[in-house]
Design an enzyme around this catalytic site. Structure first.
Site, PDB file in Angstrom:
ATOM      1  N   HIS A  22       0.843  -1.197   0.000  1.00 43.60           N
ATOM      2  CA  HIS A  22       0.000   0.000   0.000  1.00 43.60           C
ATOM      3  C   HIS A  22       0.883   1.254   0.000  1.00 43.60           C
ATOM      4  O   HIS A  22       0.638   2.195  -0.749  1.00 43.60           O
ATOM      5  CB  HIS A  22      -0.922   0.019   1.231  1.00 43.60           C
ATOM      6  CG  HIS A  22      -2.269  -0.555   0.980  1.00 43.60           C
ATOM      7  ND1 HIS A  22      -2.496  -1.901   0.912  1.00 43.60           N
ATOM      8  CD2 HIS A  22      -3.477   0.046   0.776  1.00 43.60           C
ATOM      9  CE1 HIS A  22      -3.787  -2.116   0.693  1.00 43.60           C
ATOM     10  NE2 HIS A  22      -4.395  -0.954   0.603  1.00 43.60           N
ATOM     11  N   HIS A  34       0.529  -2.697   9.308  1.00 45.78           N
ATOM     12  CA  HIS A  34       1.974  -2.625   9.107  1.00 45.78           C
ATOM     13  C   HIS A  34       2.651  -1.918  10.269  1.00 45.78           C
ATOM     14  O   HIS A  34       2.068  -1.031  10.899  1.00 45.78           O
ATOM     15  CB  HIS A  34       2.310  -1.874   7.816  1.00 45.78           C
ATOM     16  CG  HIS A  34       1.968  -2.625   6.573  1.00 45.78           C
ATOM     17  ND1 HIS A  34       2.714  -3.682   6.113  1.00 45.78           N
ATOM     18  CD2 HIS A  34       0.948  -2.464   5.691  1.00 45.78           C
ATOM     19  CE1 HIS A  34       2.169  -4.147   4.999  1.00 45.78           C
ATOM     20  NE2 HIS A  34       1.106  -3.433   4.727  1.00 45.78           N
TER      21      HIS A  34
END
Length: 430
Positions: free
Chosen positions: A197, A244
């Site tokens: 991303h 993350h």
């Protein structure tokens, strides 16, 4: 000296990889979990055993389980169960927006104390999702600048391929939950390092800026500010979502800049080859399929393989569409003498025509996707001797999912770049 620097670097990486930093950031932003453990246990350190974080971890290591199979831990000061404290009226109790498409996991319930940040970072994470780019690229192609759009698709496809392949080689799991709250679980079964991303959310806006600055008339500061804001919002949203660590996001950001630095000087050559070389379609198909076969042999099946196949398939279709457009003289790029381009005055007719093109084009693409899906999946199931009555179950098989994604999104990419513009030209919508 070199040894000391390496040791310091490793220590810094371990520090940035620690999931407790993600949990603290979520708490500051008003996200709190409902893990069934007393808050005092976190203070005593019982739910966070010390372990090295810079290691290869299996996909099942992101959640700590008790003997009864329930997730154990705590986030913030919220305790689940009959003795749980009353919830503030301004607090929203929620679950992750989308369940995991591979495992069916719907995630752990959590509390939102800051709705503005929740919606902001939800929007930010969507800016890095494949679905956003599936909408963004066609709109840019049909209404603003076809050259920029098709070159962005090249960067997007390569970026995802390199990022997902790196994930499958490094094999780090998502941040541990607890202490992290999983605001999103859709990608939780995938590996985590680096953040793809962050990669796409950085490469696309900065590539867009680099391709349009000088080609379109606007100030450097404006373009750079938009690109940086887009990138930062996507990167920070991944930490907020609990998907993350800080290290993985920073790595994704820097990794994408490195890939962009390599590809940007080559984009004009690649684009010219796609348009003019008679062997371009064959080279395009063979190269993209070969890349997919390499990537998918790295590890066991997960949702990342489908995403990579989708990106590579879209890249194939768009590249072949570019070749067809040039050979047939469709959708030619503006002459260099007309640069820099300027946006025409905003008018009702301009907005209406742009929206009409977009709506009709998307409708054509959705119908194309629906028809191709209805034909491709049953055909692949019959080819491999699998039941055809459950599409979701059939797509759990890699030998069905990967060819399906390749074939369907190759046709979708070709339709976007060649078929839809031809349709616009026939009906005087161009």
């Amino acid at each position: 000296m070199a040894t000391d620097l390496l040791k310091t670097f490793v220590q810094m990486c371990n520090y940035l990889q620690d999931p407790r930093h993600v949990a603290r950031f979520q708490k500051v932003c008003g996200v709190k979990g409902t893990f069934p453990v007393k808050p005092s246990e976190l203070d005593r350190g019982e739910s966070e055993p010390e372990s090295p974080v810079l290691r290869k971890r299996g996909p099942d290591s992101s959640v700590i389980h008790g003997a009864d199979g329930d997730a154990k831990g705590v986030q913030g000061d919220i305790t689940a169960g009959p003795d749980a404290p009353s919830v503030d009226p301004d607090t929203t109790r929620a679950k992750p927006l989308r369940k995991n498409s591979l495992t069916g996991d719907v995630g752990q319930e959590f509390l939102i104390h800051n709705k503005f940040l929740f919606y902001l970072f939800t929007f930010g994470t969507e800016l890095g999702n494949e679905m956003f780019f599936i909408v963004f690229f066609p709109f840019l192609f049909w209404n603003i600048d076809a050259l920029v759009s098709r070159r962005l698709i090249v960067v997007w496809a390569w970026n995802l391929f390199v990022g997902q392949s790196t994930k499958d080689m490094v094999r780090w799991s998502r941040p541990a939950s607890p202490p992290v709250v999983k605001v999103e679980v859709f990608y939780n079964s995938e590996y985590s390092m680096p953040s793809t991303h962050a990669m796409t959310g950085t490469a696309i806006p900065f590539c867009l800026f680099m391709l349009t600055y000088g080609r379109w008339q606007y100030s450097f500061l404006f373009g750079f500010s938009v690109a940086l804001s887009w990138s930062v919002l996507v990167c920070v949203s991944r930490v907020y979502m609990g998907m993350h660590s800080i290290l993985e996001v920073i790595t994704g950001f820097l990794y994408s800049l490195l890939i962009l630095a390599f590809f940007h000087p080559l984009l004009e050559t690649i684009d010219s080859f796609y348009m003019t070389d008679h062997f371009a379609p064959l080279v395009i198909i063979v190269s993209h399929v070969s890349l997919g076969l390499v990537a998918f042999s790295l590890d066991s099946w997960s949702t990342s393989r489908g995403d990579t196949a989708q990106a590579l398939g879209t890249g194939v279709g768009a590249a072949i569409g570019t070749h067809v457009n040039y050979q047939l003289g469709l959708l030619l790029d503006p002459q260099l003498s007309s640069l820099p381009l300027t946006l025409p005055p905003i008018s009702f007719s301009l907005v209406f025509l742009s929206l009409l093109r977009f709506v009709i084009g998307v409708a054509v693409i959705l119908v194309t996707r629906m028809v191709m899906k209805a034909v491709t999946i049953p055909s692949l199931c019959r080819l491999f001797g699998l039941p055809t009555d459950d599409v979701r179950q059939a797509r759990q098989h890699m030998k069905v999912e990967l060819p399906y994604r390749y074939i369907v999104y190759s046709v979708v990419g070709f339709s976007c770049v060649s078929v839809v513009p031809l349709f616009f030209k026939i009906f005087s919508l161009a």
